[in-house]
Design an enzyme around this catalytic site. Structure first.
Site, PDB file in Angstrom:
ATOM      1  N   ASN A  47      46.077   0.921  35.839  1.00  0.00           N
ATOM      2  CA  ASN A  47      45.738   2.106  35.032  1.00  0.00           C
ATOM      3  C   ASN A  47      44.564   2.990  35.269  1.00  0.00           C
ATOM      4  O   ASN A  47      44.614   4.074  34.919  1.00  0.00           O
ATOM      5  CB  ASN A  47      46.172   1.422  33.419  1.00  0.00           C
ATOM      6  CG  ASN A  47      44.957   0.394  33.211  1.00  0.00           C
ATOM      7  OD1 ASN A  47      44.677  -0.120  34.177  1.00  0.00           O
ATOM      8  ND2 ASN A  47      44.699   0.227  31.975  1.00  0.00           N
ATOM      9  N   LYS A  82      42.435  -7.634  45.757  1.00  0.00           N
ATOM     10  CA  LYS A  82      43.760  -7.173  45.957  1.00  0.00           C
ATOM     11  C   LYS A  82      44.031  -6.072  44.698  1.00  0.00           C
ATOM     12  O   LYS A  82      43.982  -6.254  43.717  1.00  0.00           O
ATOM     13  CB  LYS A  82      44.807  -8.086  45.560  1.00  0.00           C
ATOM     14  CG  LYS A  82      46.090  -8.052  45.782  1.00  0.00           C
ATOM     15  CD  LYS A  82      47.187  -8.860  45.180  1.00  0.00           C
ATOM     16  CE  LYS A  82      47.206  -8.127  43.925  1.00  0.00           C
ATOM     17  NZ  LYS A  82      47.905  -6.857  43.714  1.00  0.00           N
ATOM     18  N   SER A 104      46.957  -7.980  32.432  1.00  0.00           N
ATOM     19  CA  SER A 104      47.607  -8.389  31.349  1.00  0.00           C
ATOM     20  C   SER A 104      46.906  -9.935  31.005  1.00  0.00           C
ATOM     21  O   SER A 104      46.581 -10.562  31.864  1.00  0.00           O
ATOM     22  CB  SER A 104      49.072  -8.315  31.585  1.00  0.00           C
ATOM     23  OG  SER A 104      49.519  -9.455  32.562  1.00  0.00           O
ATOM     24  N   GLU A 157      39.329  -9.366  32.170  1.00  0.00           N
ATOM     25  CA  GLU A 157      39.333  -8.358  31.452  1.00  0.00           C
ATOM     26  C   GLU A 157      40.549  -8.191  31.027  1.00  0.00           C
ATOM     27  O   GLU A 157      41.502  -7.793  31.973  1.00  0.00           O
ATOM     28  CB  GLU A 157      38.921  -7.088  31.841  1.00  0.00           C
ATOM     29  CG  GLU A 157      37.139  -7.290  32.258  1.00  0.00           C
ATOM     30  CD  GLU A 157      36.408  -7.004  31.152  1.00  0.00           C
ATOM     31  OE1 GLU A 157      36.965  -6.929  29.802  1.00  0.00           O
ATOM     32  OE2 GLU A 157      34.983  -7.521  31.296  1.00  0.00           O
ATOM     33  N   CYS A 206      43.309  -0.316  27.858  1.00  0.00           N
ATOM     34  CA  CYS A 206      43.166  -1.562  27.155  1.00  0.00           C
ATOM     35  C   CYS A 206      42.529  -1.384  25.788  1.00  0.00           C
ATOM     36  O   CYS A 206      42.847  -2.232  25.013  1.00  0.00           O
ATOM     37  CB  CYS A 206      42.591  -2.710  28.197  1.00  0.00           C
ATOM     38  SG  CYS A 206      41.320  -1.830  28.843  1.00  0.00           S
ATOM     39  N   GLU A 266      51.012  -5.238  22.254  1.00  0.00           N
ATOM     40  CA  GLU A 266      50.287  -4.150  23.102  1.00  0.00           C
ATOM     41  C   GLU A 266      51.351  -3.006  23.593  1.00  0.00           C
ATOM     42  O   GLU A 266      52.256  -3.547  24.159  1.00  0.00           O
ATOM     43  CB  GLU A 266      49.589  -4.685  24.127  1.00  0.00           C
ATOM     44  CG  GLU A 266      48.488  -3.492  25.115  1.00  0.00           C
ATOM     45  CD  GLU A 266      47.813  -4.100  26.025  1.00  0.00           C
ATOM     46  OE1 GLU A 266      48.482  -5.156  26.805  1.00  0.00           O
ATOM     47  OE2 GLU A 266      46.709  -3.683  26.399  1.00  0.00           O
TER      48      GLU A 266
HETATM   49  P1  NAD Z   1      49.247  -7.305  35.251  1.00  0.00           P
HETATM   50  O1  NAD Z   1      48.494  -8.371  34.852  1.00  0.00           O
HETATM   51  O2  NAD Z   1      50.575  -7.105  35.679  1.00  0.00           O
HETATM   52  O3  NAD Z   1      48.675  -6.957  36.659  1.00  0.00           O
HETATM   53  C1  NAD Z   1      47.263  -6.705  36.851  1.00  0.00           C
HETATM   54  C2  NAD Z   1      46.978  -7.087  38.570  1.00  0.00           C
HETATM   55  O4  NAD Z   1      47.348  -8.579  38.582  1.00  0.00           O
HETATM   56  C3  NAD Z   1      47.763  -6.280  39.639  1.00  0.00           C
HETATM   57  O5  NAD Z   1      47.007  -6.269  40.723  1.00  0.00           O
HETATM   58  C4  NAD Z   1      49.080  -7.234  39.937  1.00  0.00           C
HETATM   59  O6  NAD Z   1      49.477  -7.208  41.270  1.00  0.00           O
HETATM   60  C5  NAD Z   1      48.494  -8.683  39.591  1.00  0.00           C
HETATM   61  N1  NAD Z   1      49.284  -9.532  39.240  1.00  0.00           N
HETATM   62  C6  NAD Z   1      50.307  -9.491  38.829  1.00  0.00           C
HETATM   63  N2  NAD Z   1      51.021 -10.769  38.645  1.00  0.00           N
HETATM   64  C7  NAD Z   1      50.088 -11.815  39.328  1.00  0.00           C
HETATM   65  C8  NAD Z   1      50.382 -13.091  39.697  1.00  0.00           C
HETATM   66  N3  NAD Z   1      51.297 -13.781  39.212  1.00  0.00           N
HETATM   67  N4  NAD Z   1      49.520 -13.642  40.724  1.00  0.00           N
HETATM   68  C9  NAD Z   1      48.379 -12.692  40.915  1.00  0.00           C
HETATM   69  N5  NAD Z   1      48.073 -11.490  40.751  1.00  0.00           N
HETATM   70  C10 NAD Z   1      49.135 -10.837  39.946  1.00  0.00           C
HETATM   71  O7  NAD Z   1      48.890  -6.069  34.550  1.00  0.00           O
HETATM   72  P2  NAD Z   1      49.142  -4.448  34.630  1.00  0.00           P
HETATM   73  O8  NAD Z   1      50.400  -4.177  33.925  1.00  0.00           O
HETATM   74  O9  NAD Z   1      48.943  -3.818  35.992  1.00  0.00           O
HETATM   75  O10 NAD Z   1      47.984  -3.827  33.694  1.00  0.00           O
HETATM   76  C11 NAD Z   1      47.976  -3.524  32.535  1.00  0.00           C
HETATM   77  C12 NAD Z   1      47.169  -4.617  31.613  1.00  0.00           C
HETATM   78  O11 NAD Z   1      45.832  -4.553  31.888  1.00  0.00           O
HETATM   79  C13 NAD Z   1      47.048  -4.416  30.119  1.00  0.00           C
HETATM   80  O12 NAD Z   1      47.563  -5.412  29.580  1.00  0.00           O
HETATM   81  C14 NAD Z   1      45.838  -3.689  29.781  1.00  0.00           C
HETATM   82  O13 NAD Z   1      45.244  -4.010  28.524  1.00  0.00           O
HETATM   83  C15 NAD Z   1      45.192  -4.514  30.848  1.00  0.00           C
HETATM   84  N6  NAD Z   1      43.744  -3.821  31.345  1.00  0.00           N
HETATM   85  C16 NAD Z   1      42.521  -4.518  30.738  1.00  0.00           C
HETATM   86  C17 NAD Z   1      41.272  -4.062  30.931  1.00  0.00           C
HETATM   87  C18 NAD Z   1      40.146  -4.434  30.409  1.00  0.00           C
HETATM   88  O14 NAD Z   1      39.051  -4.244  30.823  1.00  0.00           O
HETATM   89  N7  NAD Z   1      40.319  -5.256  29.522  1.00  0.00           N
HETATM   90  C19 NAD Z   1      41.452  -2.862  31.512  1.00  0.00           C
HETATM   91  C20 NAD Z   1      42.579  -2.033  32.112  1.00  0.00           C
HETATM   92  C21 NAD Z   1      43.583  -2.634  32.063  1.00  0.00           C
END
Ligand code: NAD
Length: 476
Positions: A145, A168, A223, A244, A278, A379
């Site tokens: 995002n 990654k 997430s 985060e 987020c 969310e």
């Molecule tokens: P996601 O958790 O699906 O993916 C985030 C990252 O994790 C990606 O690089 C993805 O490839 C990796 N990932 C996913 N599954 C994995 C696994 N099983 N093993 C290892 N890596 C894995 O989240 P998303 O949909 O890409 O991002 C949205 C989420 O991120 C929302 O919930 C949002 O609130 C959060 N977010 C938080 C912040 C913060 O600073 N708190 C900032 C931006 C986004």
């Protein structure tokens, strides 16, 4: 992928496509890495650690400053790439590049302030010294995002501290990550210090990152479900962890607030990045006295938002990241509609004309939202503003705190006492007080409860990459 200072293919030779979420067009391809590639990257980062951690803070700061300058020089190209790959409107992409670059400057400045302490002893013939040293190889996993600033927020402090890194990026936005690695290399980051592995399936990479003994810290943004799972695996290896995660921000409008000002703030904040932030408000609590003016202004503002391809002039809301994201938003809106929510604006997918191949959902306002609706708890990560009218000012903090998340909250009031009391009572890591942008490289960012552990940015952001070592020195 970028391993040991070289651009390389995946060892298995596979690639995956990167597409534009506004048009569905393929815009590039990247190596589809696997566990063996992650291991090579860790090996490179581990080998580079001894050299990088003993480089002077002055030299590390100079490299970070060069990278900051290069990001600014290339801001237009980076923003263009981001809009193509991630979808946010060009102006918002340009803003993110500036915000992302600022983490490099801030941590370049902080690098020279990593100091220690000379401590007293109860023995006259003893002295204590404590210093802070880099933790070692850091594994980073980042989301789509904010595909540039979420990287630099980790790279800046890691490099400043003297750590090396394997990263990654999200599978949806590897081209932005590639552009940032090109900049770091051009700025003079030595081979092996920063490494990037791309993959369509993140699981094998995550498994290696959290189990390899050479990795000393995991930093993750994404997430809550994935963050918790990875933190659990990292705990088994006793890696340091900062995560985060997601949020469900309350936005409280007190009866003494200027309701139009608050509605302008809510409209600007909620639809930023199509709600895929987020810190995006997910529950807008408006006092009954301010409700008509607030909802009236918000309705006008949301109706005026132009949705479309972020490359086009005047577009304020871009596509969602993929079809699954549109599904999720549509399901939440249908659930709210079936339970009695009003929908004065939006409430539908946009598939007409130019938008037919993209992932668009209309900016939506929900009224009469109640706690039994999914949107009230889950969310959304989409362009939906759920409004809840409340009567009791003494209860609103309790309503706001009634969530497992704890990242951001917003308060609109003209009363200083109300503002400070709310700030102190809200169980969230970041509070905007009549302010919709409570973030900066210079301040700590992070959440409580299911929103994560640790802080990024500010002085605290550097601490996450350092550990303390103590020497007892005998004068006998
Ligand atoms: P996601 O958790 O699906 O993916 C985030 C990252 O994790 C990606 O690089 C993805 O490839 C990796 N990932 C996913 N599954 C994995 C696994 N099983 N093993 C290892 N890596 C894995 O989240 P998303 O949909 O890409 O991002 C949205 C989420 O991120 C929302 O919930 C949002 O609130 C959060 N977010 C938080 C912040 C913060 O600073 N708190 C900032 C931006 C986004």
């Amino acid at each position: 992928m970028f391993i040991n200072g070289e651009w390389v293919d995946a060892q298995g030779g596979a690639t995956f496509d990167v597409t534009n979420p506004a048009t569905g067009e393929k815009i590039g391809e990247m190596p589809d890495g696997a566990a063996a590639d992650a291991e090579l990257a860790i090996q490179a980062a581990d080998a580079a650690f001894a050299g990088w951690s003993t480089t002077t803070a002055y030299a590390r700061a100079d490299i970070l400053m060069r990278a900051w300058q290069l990001m600014n020089d290339q801001a237009d190209e980076l923003a263009h790439l981001m809009t193509m790959e991630q979808g946010k409107p060009l102006k918002a992409a340009r803003f993110e590049v500036g915000y992302g670059a600022d983490f490099l400057r801030w941590f370049a400045e902080e690098a020279r302030r990593i100091t220690g302490q000379w401590l007293p002893s109860s023995r006259p013939d003893q002295r204590f010294l404590s210093v802070r040293q880099p933790v070692g190889v850091v594994a980073a996993i980042t989301p789509w995002n904010y595909p540039i600033s979420m990287l630099t927020r980790k790279m800046g402090p890691a490099l400043a501290a003297g750590c090396t890194m394997v990263l990654k990026p999200a599978e949806a936005t590897p081209l932005c990550a590639k552009a940032i690695f090109e900049i770091l290399a051009e700025a003079g980051v030595p081979a092996g210090v920063m490494n990037m592995v791309t993959a369509q399936d993140p699981v094998p990479i995550g498994d290696i990152f959290t189990s390899d003994r050479r990795v000393k810290k995991l930093t993750f943004t994404g997430s809550t479900a994935v963050g918790k799972m990875l933190a659990g695996k990292a705990a088994a290896s006793l890696q340091r962890v900062s995560v985060e995660l997601g949020g469900h921000a309350p936005f409280i409008v007190y009866p003494d607030a200027d309701p139009e000002q608050a509605a302008k703030g809510a409209a600007a904040l909620k639809f930023l990045n199509s709600g895929q932030a987020c810190i995006s408000p997910n529950r807008l609590y408006v006092h009954r006295d301010a409700a008509d003016a607030f909802i009236g202004t918000l309705t006008k503002r949301v109706s005026a938002l132009q949705t479309g391809n972020g490359m086009h002039d005047g577009v304020g809301v871009g596509p969602l990241v993929n079809a699954a994201a549109v599904e999720k938003v549509a399901a939440q809106v249908e659930d709210a509609r079936s339970k009695g929510a009003g929908i004065p604006v939006g409430g539908y997918r946009m598939t007409e004309g130019d938008l037919c191949d993209g992932h668009f959902y209309a900016p939506t306002l929900l009224t009469d939202v109640t706690p039994d609706m999914t949107v009230y708890r889950e969310e959304t990560f989409g362009p939906v503003a759920p409004v809840v009218v409340y009567d009791d000012v003494d209860q609103v903090i309790e309503l706001a705190n009634d969530t497992h998340y704890g990242l951001a909250a917003y308060v609109y009031t003209q009363n200083l006492k109300t503002a400070i009391s709310a700030f102190e009572a809200l169980r969230f890591g970041i509070v905007g007080i009549n302010d919709v942008n409570p973030t900066s490289a210079a301040v700590p960012f992070g959440g409580m409860n299911d929103s994560g552990l640790g802080r990024e940015g500010g002085h605290e952001g550097l601490d996450e990459y350092l550990e303390t070592k103590t020497a007892g020195i005998s004068l006998r």
